[in-house]
Design an enzyme around this catalytic site. Structure first.
Site, PDB file in Angstrom:
ATOM      1  N   SER A 196       6.684  -1.105  12.796  1.00 19.50           N
ATOM      2  CA  SER A 196       5.244  -1.361  12.784  1.00 19.50           C
ATOM      3  C   SER A 196       4.661  -0.703  11.535  1.00 19.50           C
ATOM      4  O   SER A 196       5.257   0.250  11.006  1.00 19.50           O
ATOM      5  CB  SER A 196       4.589  -0.728  14.025  1.00 19.50           C
ATOM      6  OG  SER A 196       3.179  -0.682  13.884  1.00 19.50           O
ATOM      7  N   TYR A 221       2.927   6.761  19.056  1.00 24.66           N
ATOM      8  CA  TYR A 221       3.399   5.439  18.620  1.00 24.66           C
ATOM      9  C   TYR A 221       3.811   5.489  17.150  1.00 24.66           C
ATOM     10  O   TYR A 221       4.877   4.973  16.780  1.00 24.66           O
ATOM     11  CB  TYR A 221       2.291   4.400  18.865  1.00 24.66           C
ATOM     12  CG  TYR A 221       2.702   2.987  18.523  1.00 24.66           C
ATOM     13  CD1 TYR A 221       3.715   2.342  19.243  1.00 24.66           C
ATOM     14  CD2 TYR A 221       2.066   2.269  17.512  1.00 24.66           C
ATOM     15  CE1 TYR A 221       4.091   1.036  18.941  1.00 24.66           C
ATOM     16  CE2 TYR A 221       2.433   0.969  17.207  1.00 24.66           C
ATOM     17  CZ  TYR A 221       3.444   0.353  17.925  1.00 24.66           C
ATOM     18  OH  TYR A 221       3.812  -0.937  17.629  1.00 24.66           O
TER      19      TYR A 221
HETATM   20  N1  LIG Z   1       1.280  -6.514  18.938  1.00 24.28           N
HETATM   21  C1  LIG Z   1       1.155  -5.745  17.879  1.00 24.28           C
HETATM   22  O1  LIG Z   1       0.053  -5.579  17.322  1.00 24.28           O
HETATM   23  C2  LIG Z   1       2.363  -5.070  17.277  1.00 24.28           C
HETATM   24  C3  LIG Z   1       2.247  -4.537  15.993  1.00 24.28           C
HETATM   25  C4  LIG Z   1       3.343  -3.910  15.425  1.00 24.28           C
HETATM   26  C5  LIG Z   1       4.525  -3.810  16.121  1.00 24.28           C
HETATM   27  N2  LIG Z   1       4.602  -4.318  17.380  1.00 24.28           N
HETATM   28  C6  LIG Z   1       5.875  -4.166  18.075  1.00 24.28           C
HETATM   29  O2  LIG Z   1       6.391  -5.441  18.389  1.00 24.28           O
HETATM   30  C7  LIG Z   1       7.245  -5.364  19.518  1.00 24.28           C
HETATM   31  C8  LIG Z   1       6.852  -6.439  20.509  1.00 24.28           C
HETATM   32  O3  LIG Z   1       5.521  -6.208  20.901  1.00 24.28           O
HETATM   33  P1  LIG Z   1       4.522  -7.338  21.428  1.00 24.28           P
HETATM   34  O4  LIG Z   1       3.212  -7.063  20.791  1.00 24.28           O
HETATM   35  O5  LIG Z   1       5.137  -8.673  21.326  1.00 24.28           O
HETATM   36  O6  LIG Z   1       4.396  -6.846  22.939  1.00 24.28           O
HETATM   37  P2  LIG Z   1       4.484  -7.593  24.357  1.00 24.28           P
HETATM   38  O7  LIG Z   1       4.045  -6.571  25.341  1.00 24.28           O
HETATM   39  O8  LIG Z   1       3.795  -8.904  24.312  1.00 24.28           O
HETATM   40  O9  LIG Z   1       6.053  -7.832  24.512  1.00 24.28           O
HETATM   41  C9  LIG Z   1       6.944  -6.770  24.679  1.00 24.28           C
HETATM   42  C10 LIG Z   1       8.073  -7.187  25.601  1.00 24.28           C
HETATM   43  O10 LIG Z   1       8.977  -6.079  25.680  1.00 24.28           O
HETATM   44  C11 LIG Z   1       9.385  -5.924  27.029  1.00 24.28           C
HETATM   45  N3  LIG Z   1       9.785  -4.536  27.253  1.00 24.28           N
HETATM   46  C12 LIG Z   1       9.003  -3.428  27.221  1.00 24.28           C
HETATM   47  N4  LIG Z   1       9.727  -2.347  27.535  1.00 24.28           N
HETATM   48  C13 LIG Z   1      11.002  -2.775  27.725  1.00 24.28           C
HETATM   49  C14 LIG Z   1      12.215  -2.126  28.071  1.00 24.28           C
HETATM   50  N5  LIG Z   1      12.271  -0.810  28.330  1.00 24.28           N
HETATM   51  N6  LIG Z   1      13.348  -2.867  28.171  1.00 24.28           N
HETATM   52  C15 LIG Z   1      13.309  -4.209  27.957  1.00 24.28           C
HETATM   53  N7  LIG Z   1      12.176  -4.883  27.660  1.00 24.28           N
HETATM   54  C16 LIG Z   1      11.040  -4.168  27.552  1.00 24.28           C
HETATM   55  C17 LIG Z   1       8.160  -6.306  27.848  1.00 24.28           C
HETATM   56  O11 LIG Z   1       8.519  -6.675  29.183  1.00 24.28           O
HETATM   57  C18 LIG Z   1       7.607  -7.488  27.038  1.00 24.28           C
HETATM   58  O12 LIG Z   1       8.172  -8.709  27.475  1.00 24.28           O
HETATM   59  C19 LIG Z   1       7.111  -3.931  20.035  1.00 24.28           C
HETATM   60  O13 LIG Z   1       8.196  -3.151  19.565  1.00 24.28           O
HETATM   61  C20 LIG Z   1       5.810  -3.460  19.410  1.00 24.28           C
HETATM   62  O14 LIG Z   1       5.748  -2.063  19.263  1.00 24.28           O
HETATM   63  C21 LIG Z   1       3.562  -4.948  17.961  1.00 24.28           C
END
Ligand SMILES: NC(=O)c1ccc[n+]([C@@H]2O[C@H](COP(=O)([O-])OP(=O)(O)OC[C@H]3O[C@@H](n4cnc5c(N)ncnc54)[C@H](O)[C@@H]3O)[C@@H](O)[C@H]2O)c1
Length: 254
Positions: free
Chosen positions: A142, A155
């Site tokens: 991120s 985070y």
């Molecule tokens: N959305 C944002 O703004 C953003 C920005 C930068 C980075 N990210 C990163 O992107 C990645 C995906 O995030 P997203 O925004 O798509 O979130 P999201 O919540 O839509 O999806 C995350 C998925 O991960 C699964 N998950 C969570 N903990 C888990 C575990 N212990 N074991 C297996 N599965 C697990 C959840 O069930 C969910 O399906 C994450 O690593 C997040 O930190 C997101």
């Protein structure tokens, strides 16, 4: 097709960035393992993938915070498909808090999922990849790992660790034809984000504030991050080793 005959495991693939990546990988010819702790949602995503002839999509349960669960995921994939060409360590979550207000339990939980989860995935995929002659790992970091963001202390620390781990592992395994890189998304409109917004005191003000933080003046879409992950997962990025591909609407350029 950029991933024809490739077997790809994507964690956190039941939602958001992971689900969009599963879609794109399937469209590019990969067999996709949709791995998530939410098994029902993973099944739904897997069933809807645009699978190409000769390829497959399956859902597998995983809790990335649990070493044996990650080992089981990789073992089952290897048993079923005979190889693991691409691993996307994408499962993770955010936490809005200052360090003072972060409980020790929350600190341990975010490190367990966001950092240990990547460690376990790499630790158990690398031997399989080495044995088959190579592979590719993409970690979802991120911008929070590159710059400080207010009210996101734990985070930021977790994603900074993902970036450092990516770079160090990339050096260790480059000569084994295992390429390891990461993406650093800015704020993306995933279900995680929508949930966070719904819980805010003033969702409209927060949306405006987070959009304005990115010079494009909007949030990213999961599909835009999936394209960056595809680049790192495919031969298009054959000379990228230990890189951090930023996709943030200009947030860190400002
Ligand atoms: N959305 C944002 O703004 C953003 C920005 C930068 C980075 N990210 C990163 O992107 C990645 C995906 O995030 P997203 O925004 O798509 O979130 P999201 O919540 O839509 O999806 C995350 C998925 O991960 C699964 N998950 C969570 N903990 C888990 C575990 N212990 N074991 C297996 N599965 C697990 C959840 O069930 C969910 O399906 C994450 O690593 C997040 O930190 C997101």
């Amino acid at each position: 097709m950029k991933l024809q005959h490739k077997v790809a495991v994507i964690t956190g693939a039941a939602s958001g960035i992971g689900a969009a990546t599963a879609q794109l990988f399937a469209a590019e010819g990969a067999s996709v393992v949709v791995a998530d702790k939410d098994e029902a949602a993973a099944q739904q995503v897997a069933q809807a993938l645009p699978v190409r002839a000769g390829s497959y999509a399956v859902a597998m349960p995983v809790d990335v915070a649990d070493s044996s669960s990650v080992q089981q995921l990789l073992h089952s994939t290897h048993e079923q498909f005979g190889r693991v060409d691409v691993l996307v360590n994408n499962a993770g979550f955010g936490l809005a808090s200052t360090v003072e207000h972060t409980s020790e339990e929350d600190w341990a939980r975010i490190m367990r999922v966001n950092v240990d989860g990547v460690f376990f995935g790499c630790k158990y995929a690398i031997p399989l990849m080495r044995e088959q002659g190579g592979g590719v790992i993409v970690n979802t970091a991120s911008v929070a790992g590159l710059v400080g963001l207010r009210d996101r202390a734990a985070y930021c620390a977790s994603k900074g660790a993902v970036i450092a781990l990516t770079r160090a592992m990339a050096l260790d395994h480059a000569a084994e034809n295992i390429r390891i890189n990461c993406v650093a998304p800015g704020t993306v409109q995933s279900p995680y984000f929508t949930d966070m917004l719904a819980k805010a005191d003033d969702p409209q003000a927060l949306l405006q504030q987070l959009s304005a933080r990115q010079p494009v003046m909007r949030l990213g879409q999961p599909e835009e991050i999936a394209k960056a992950i595809l680049f790192l997962a495919s031969a298009d990025s054959s000379f990228s080793i230990g890189s951090v591909l930023v996709a943030d609407g200009g947030l860190t350029a400002a």
